[in-house]
Design a protein around this motif. Structure first.
Motif, PDB file in Angstrom:
ATOM      1  N   VAL A   1      -1.374   7.936  -2.938  1.00 49.50           N
ATOM      2  CA  VAL A   1      -1.310   7.506  -1.541  1.00 49.50           C
ATOM      3  C   VAL A   1      -2.558   6.676  -1.265  1.00 49.50           C
ATOM      4  O   VAL A   1      -3.667   7.095  -1.575  1.00 49.50           O
ATOM      5  CB  VAL A   1      -1.236   8.715  -0.590  1.00 49.50           C
ATOM      6  CG1 VAL A   1      -1.336   8.257   0.859  1.00 49.50           C
ATOM      7  CG2 VAL A   1       0.061   9.478  -0.812  1.00 49.50           C
TER       8      VAL A   1
ATOM      9  N   ASP B   1       6.822   5.507  -1.161  1.00 52.01           N
ATOM     10  CA  ASP B   1       6.975   4.683   0.031  1.00 52.01           C
ATOM     11  C   ASP B   1       5.768   3.770   0.140  1.00 52.01           C
ATOM     12  O   ASP B   1       4.657   4.140  -0.257  1.00 52.01           O
ATOM     13  CB  ASP B   1       7.037   5.546   1.296  1.00 52.01           C
ATOM     14  CG  ASP B   1       8.329   6.351   1.374  1.00 52.01           C
ATOM     15  OD1 ASP B   1       9.251   6.046   0.593  1.00 52.01           O
ATOM     16  OD2 ASP B   1       8.399   7.267   2.211  1.00 52.01           O
TER      17      ASP B   1
ATOM     18  N   THR C   1      10.126   8.641  -6.199  1.00 51.27           N
ATOM     19  CA  THR C   1       9.976   7.361  -5.499  1.00 51.27           C
ATOM     20  C   THR C   1       8.620   7.335  -4.793  1.00 51.27           C
ATOM     21  O   THR C   1       7.965   8.360  -4.643  1.00 51.27           O
ATOM     22  CB  THR C   1      11.065   7.155  -4.425  1.00 51.27           C
ATOM     23  OG1 THR C   1      10.905   8.164  -3.411  1.00 51.27           O
ATOM     24  CG2 THR C   1      12.459   7.251  -5.012  1.00 51.27           C
TER      25      THR C   1
ATOM     26  N   THR D   1       2.184   4.771   0.798  1.00 52.03           N
ATOM     27  CA  THR D   1       1.990   5.683   1.933  1.00 52.03           C
ATOM     28  C   THR D   1       2.484   7.098   1.629  1.00 52.03           C
ATOM     29  O   THR D   1       2.075   8.039   2.288  1.00 52.03           O
ATOM     30  CB  THR D   1       2.719   5.169   3.188  1.00 52.03           C
ATOM     31  OG1 THR D   1       4.106   4.981   2.874  1.00 52.03           O
ATOM     32  CG2 THR D   1       2.128   3.856   3.661  1.00 52.03           C
TER      33      THR D   1
ATOM     34  N   ARG E   1       0.867  -1.190   0.000  1.00 51.49           N
ATOM     35  CA  ARG E   1       0.000   0.000   0.000  1.00 51.49           C
ATOM     36  C   ARG E   1       0.893   1.227   0.000  1.00 51.49           C
ATOM     37  O   ARG E   1       1.827   1.326   0.806  1.00 51.49           O
ATOM     38  CB  ARG E   1      -0.884   0.026   1.240  1.00 51.49           C
ATOM     39  CG  ARG E   1      -1.683   1.309   1.372  1.00 51.49           C
ATOM     40  CD  ARG E   1      -2.713   1.220   2.484  1.00 51.49           C
ATOM     41  NE  ARG E   1      -2.149   1.275   3.814  1.00 51.49           N
ATOM     42  CZ  ARG E   1      -1.853   2.398   4.470  1.00 51.49           C
ATOM     43  NH1 ARG E   1      -2.031   3.567   3.868  1.00 51.49           N
ATOM     44  NH2 ARG E   1      -1.375   2.376   5.688  1.00 51.49           N
TER      45      ARG E   1
ATOM     46  N   VAL F   1       8.598  -2.170   5.177  1.00 54.53           N
ATOM     47  CA  VAL F   1       8.352  -0.885   4.526  1.00 54.53           C
ATOM     48  C   VAL F   1       9.382  -0.726   3.421  1.00 54.53           C
ATOM     49  O   VAL F   1      10.485  -1.278   3.505  1.00 54.53           O
ATOM     50  CB  VAL F   1       8.441   0.293   5.516  1.00 54.53           C
ATOM     51  CG1 VAL F   1       7.307   0.242   6.520  1.00 54.53           C
ATOM     52  CG2 VAL F   1       9.769   0.310   6.238  1.00 54.53           C
ATOM     53  N   ALA F   2       9.022   0.015   2.402  1.00 53.16           N
ATOM     54  CA  ALA F   2       9.925   0.132   1.262  1.00 53.16           C
ATOM     55  C   ALA F   2       9.851   1.515   0.648  1.00 53.16           C
ATOM     56  O   ALA F   2       8.825   2.185   0.715  1.00 53.16           O
ATOM     57  CB  ALA F   2       9.556  -0.907   0.205  1.00 53.16           C
ATOM     58  N   THR F   3      10.981   1.925   0.081  1.00 53.66           N
ATOM     59  CA  THR F   3      10.990   3.069  -0.819  1.00 53.66           C
ATOM     60  C   THR F   3      11.329   2.512  -2.189  1.00 53.66           C
ATOM     61  O   THR F   3      12.358   1.851  -2.367  1.00 53.66           O
ATOM     62  CB  THR F   3      12.046   4.092  -0.381  1.00 53.66           C
ATOM     63  OG1 THR F   3      11.744   4.517   0.949  1.00 53.66           O
ATOM     64  CG2 THR F   3      12.035   5.304  -1.303  1.00 53.66           C
ATOM     65  N   ILE F   4      10.454   2.726  -3.141  1.00 53.13           N
ATOM     66  CA  ILE F   4      10.591   2.109  -4.461  1.00 53.13           C
ATOM     67  C   ILE F   4      10.644   3.193  -5.523  1.00 53.13           C
ATOM     68  O   ILE F   4       9.824   4.128  -5.512  1.00 53.13           O
ATOM     69  CB  ILE F   4       9.403   1.152  -4.731  1.00 53.13           C
ATOM     70  CG1 ILE F   4       9.312   0.099  -3.615  1.00 53.13           C
ATOM     71  CG2 ILE F   4       9.533   0.483  -6.098  1.00 53.13           C
ATOM     72  CD1 ILE F   4       8.022  -0.696  -3.623  1.00 53.13           C
ATOM     73  N   ASP F   5      11.595   3.079  -6.423  1.00 55.13           N
ATOM     74  CA  ASP F   5      11.711   4.033  -7.514  1.00 55.13           C
ATOM     75  C   ASP F   5      10.524   3.868  -8.466  1.00 55.13           C
ATOM     76  O   ASP F   5      10.098   2.738  -8.756  1.00 55.13           O
ATOM     77  CB  ASP F   5      13.021   3.768  -8.254  1.00 55.13           C
ATOM     78  CG  ASP F   5      13.478   4.997  -8.993  1.00 55.13           C
ATOM     79  OD1 ASP F   5      14.487   5.579  -8.565  1.00 55.13           O
ATOM     80  OD2 ASP F   5      12.827   5.373  -9.987  1.00 55.13           O
TER      81      ASP F   5
ATOM     82  N   ARG G   1       3.943   0.361   2.546  1.00 62.45           N
ATOM     83  CA  ARG G   1       3.970  -0.706   3.551  1.00 62.45           C
ATOM     84  C   ARG G   1       3.744  -2.010   2.801  1.00 62.45           C
ATOM     85  O   ARG G   1       2.881  -2.095   1.918  1.00 62.45           O
ATOM     86  CB  ARG G   1       2.856  -0.524   4.578  1.00 62.45           C
ATOM     87  CG  ARG G   1       3.005   0.738   5.398  1.00 62.45           C
ATOM     88  CD  ARG G   1       1.876   0.885   6.369  1.00 62.45           C
ATOM     89  NE  ARG G   1       2.038  -0.042   7.478  1.00 62.45           N
ATOM     90  CZ  ARG G   1       1.197  -0.108   8.510  1.00 62.45           C
ATOM     91  NH1 ARG G   1       0.153   0.673   8.540  1.00 62.45           N
ATOM     92  NH2 ARG G   1       1.410  -0.946   9.491  1.00 62.45           N
TER      93      ARG G   1
END
Lengths: 353, 201
Positions: free
Chosen positions: B148, B117, B115, B109, B107, B130-134, B119
């Motif tokens: 979001v 973010d 990028t 956030t 999901r 949790v992730a930060t994805i390009d 969950r």
């Protein structure tokens, strides 16, 4: 590890919990009365405040008198609905703007559609519970006393009128937009409830929530706020530079107060940064973090690990090892705070930013 | 060894795997909407037009074998020499098959600086992350759906197309529920009732 025993009746306690994503403070206001600020809980576990009070052998249903939701970001809200429902003797306090028709309508509509925003869902769950139990929130705003007991009084120092008004404006429907869509782009930090807790005997603590610089500027300008310098400062917004204002350290705090903070980590984002740590340590040598910023890695298949190294994504476990900073002092006006660190809590100089 | 039915569809094998082996069985995906995904093997008794795995393996196509259909037919002949099963309509199947090694449900956030973010719920190993994805990791068609609150499914694995294997990381955004005027009206009614009860009007 220090023994986890309940404080004496005339002993003040401020405990801050945080795993790297999540923040909760628990305050003993004297006389067996407790205050909880915000909430988080490990996955599939009860809110950490309930766990802690249980561990002390206390009944949250009888001992918690006030629960404050400083703002509705997910990392401050997890388990809030359960916390409020388990503490029927507690008043619930949140920013007055959350009682606006605009916010409540959108929160209820979001809950109805199942749109996933945990913070807003928790606020809606709390309001639904208050409705069912014929209770109502205490509304926080600038310079308002929201709680008083024999051992302490609690003042909200924010949000100010300007933040309140701009928030309501941001909720107003705009032509051509999907109703409620703007909700996701709101930044509730501007509505954060900063709190001043004054204990019997003269000690006081300033809880900065996630209030940012603009909000602190309004707090400093406010002539109606209670006059006192706090000896404990819950550093706002996880130590971020955007929440730092020299005037706060100069006017609202004693020289070299005890500073406590709960770090924040989200993928590649992390607070406090190296510069934040240095800045806070320049303000006070007595600064502590609830966790040391190291996070375990999720065990994975080797092929997956290798692939993850080749793509543009950064993944971390949602919750690291959480720690707790505990401060206690007698309410006799003579004592000083005693600091105990539990779990992964550390002095800020040992924090790996 | 349990008896595993193998259809001709499944004979598009991993060309990088050792000779005579088939891709490891994977659990079924929860989201069949992912392009190219199909269940590679299944358990149970043999259907009339199926062959035992052992027989199929013995004549499975080798690296570079262009004629998968021939190889599969050979497997059938060895297994049931007296039977001439009907050839399924889809035969030979060279459509892509995705073999997931890691899956997450996510999901969004926050979105910022190219990028987003999110969950994540680890559907393979369990646990929350949790992730930060390009944004580049998302197909251009799907990038417009990133908001979001958006939900997505992320699969990492390998894909075979006509016997050629390639590694894939695929993020597919799902249709999120939308707030309707009716939802908002119900929310307003709830807010009005509660605000009246709390003397906020």
């Amino acid at each position: 590890m220090t023994e986890r025993n309940a404080p004496h009746s005339d002993e003040a306690e401020v405990s801050l919990f945080g795993p790297g994503y999540g923040e909760c403070a628990v305050v003993h206001a004297g006389g067996g009365d407790w205050i909880v600020l915000d909430s988080f809980g490990p996955p599939r576990e009860r809110p950490v405040a309930l766990q802690y009070l249980d561990a002390l052998g206390l009944d949250p249903a009888r001992s918690v008198r006030l629960i404050v939701a400083t703002h509705w970001h997910d990392d401050h809200m997890k388990g809030l609905g359960e916390l409020v429902s388990r503490c029927p003797e507690a008043h619930f306090c949140c920013a007055s703007a959350l009682g606006s028709r605009e916010f409540m309508s959108v929160a209820a509509a979001l809950a109805r559609t199942g749109l996933p925003d945990q913070g807003i869902r928790e606020i809606h769950a709390v309001m639904t519970h208050l409705d069912q139990t014929d209770a109502q929130p205490v509304w926080a705003m600038a310079s308002r006393r929201i709680h008083r007991s024999s051992g302490c009084e609690v003042w909200s120092l924010s949000p100010h009128d300007e933040a309140h008004t701009s928030f309501l404006k941001s909720l107003a429907p705009r032509p051509g937009t999907v109703p409620g869509r703007g909700m996701h782009s709101l930044t509730p930090n501007q509505l954060s409830v900063a709190l001043l807790v004054r204990f019997g005997g003269g000690a006081s603590c300033l809880f900065g929530a996630d209030l940012e610089r603009r909000g602190w500027t309004a707090v400093l300008r406010d002539d109606t706020k209670p006059r006192c310098e706090s000896s404990v400062f819950k550093v706002p917004h996880h130590g971020s530079a955007n929440a730092h204002l020299e005037g706060v350290w100069d006017e609202l705090l004693e020289p070299a107060p005890i500073a406590i903070l709960a770090p924040w980590r989200r993928g590649r984002g992390a607070l406090p940064k190296e510069g934040d740590v240095a800045r806070i340590l320049a303000c006070t040598p007595s600064a502590y973090a609830t966790t040391d910023a190291t996070s375990g890695a999720t065990p994975r298949d080797r092929w997956v690990k290798k692939r993850l190294g080749n793509i543009k994504a950064h993944i971390t476990p949602e919750s690291g090892a959480h720690g707790m900073i505990r401060l206690r002092r007698a309410m006799d006006g003579e004592s000083s705070w005693r600091v105990d660190l539990f779990g992964s809590a550390c002095h800020l100089r040992d924090f790996a930013a | 060894m349990p008896r595993i039915g193998l259809t001709a569809t499944n004979l598009a094998t991993d060309s990088n795997a050792p000779e005579g082996t088939l891709p490891s069985p994977q659990p079924p995906s929860v989201l069949p909407s992912i392009p190219g995904y199909r269940l590679p093997v299944r358990s149970g008794t043999l259907a009339p037009n199926e062959v035992p795995m052992e027989a199929a393996v013995s004549s499975a196509p080798k690296d570079g074998d262009a004629n998968v259909a021939e190889a599969a037919n050979g497997a059938r002949r060895n297994a049931f020499p007296a039977v001439r099963p009907e050839v399924p309509e889809c035969f030979p199947d060279r459509s892509p098959s995705l073999f997931p090694k890691q899956e997450w449900a996510g999901r969004v956030t926050a979105i910022a600086n190219g990028t987003f973010d999110a969950r994540l719920r680890d559907l393979t190993g369990g646990g929350r992350e949790v992730a930060t994805i390009d944004l580049e990791e998302v197909s251009p068609e799907d990038r417009g759906r990133i908001r979001v609150g958006s939900l997505f499914h992320w699969v990492m694995g390998y894909e075979t197309i006509s016997g050629t294997r390639s590694n894939v990381s695929r993020i597919v955004f799902l249709n999120s529920p939308r707030m309707t005027e009716r939802d908002l009206k119900a929310g307003q009614d709830w807010a009005d009732r509660l605000r009246a009860k709390w003397n906020l009007d």
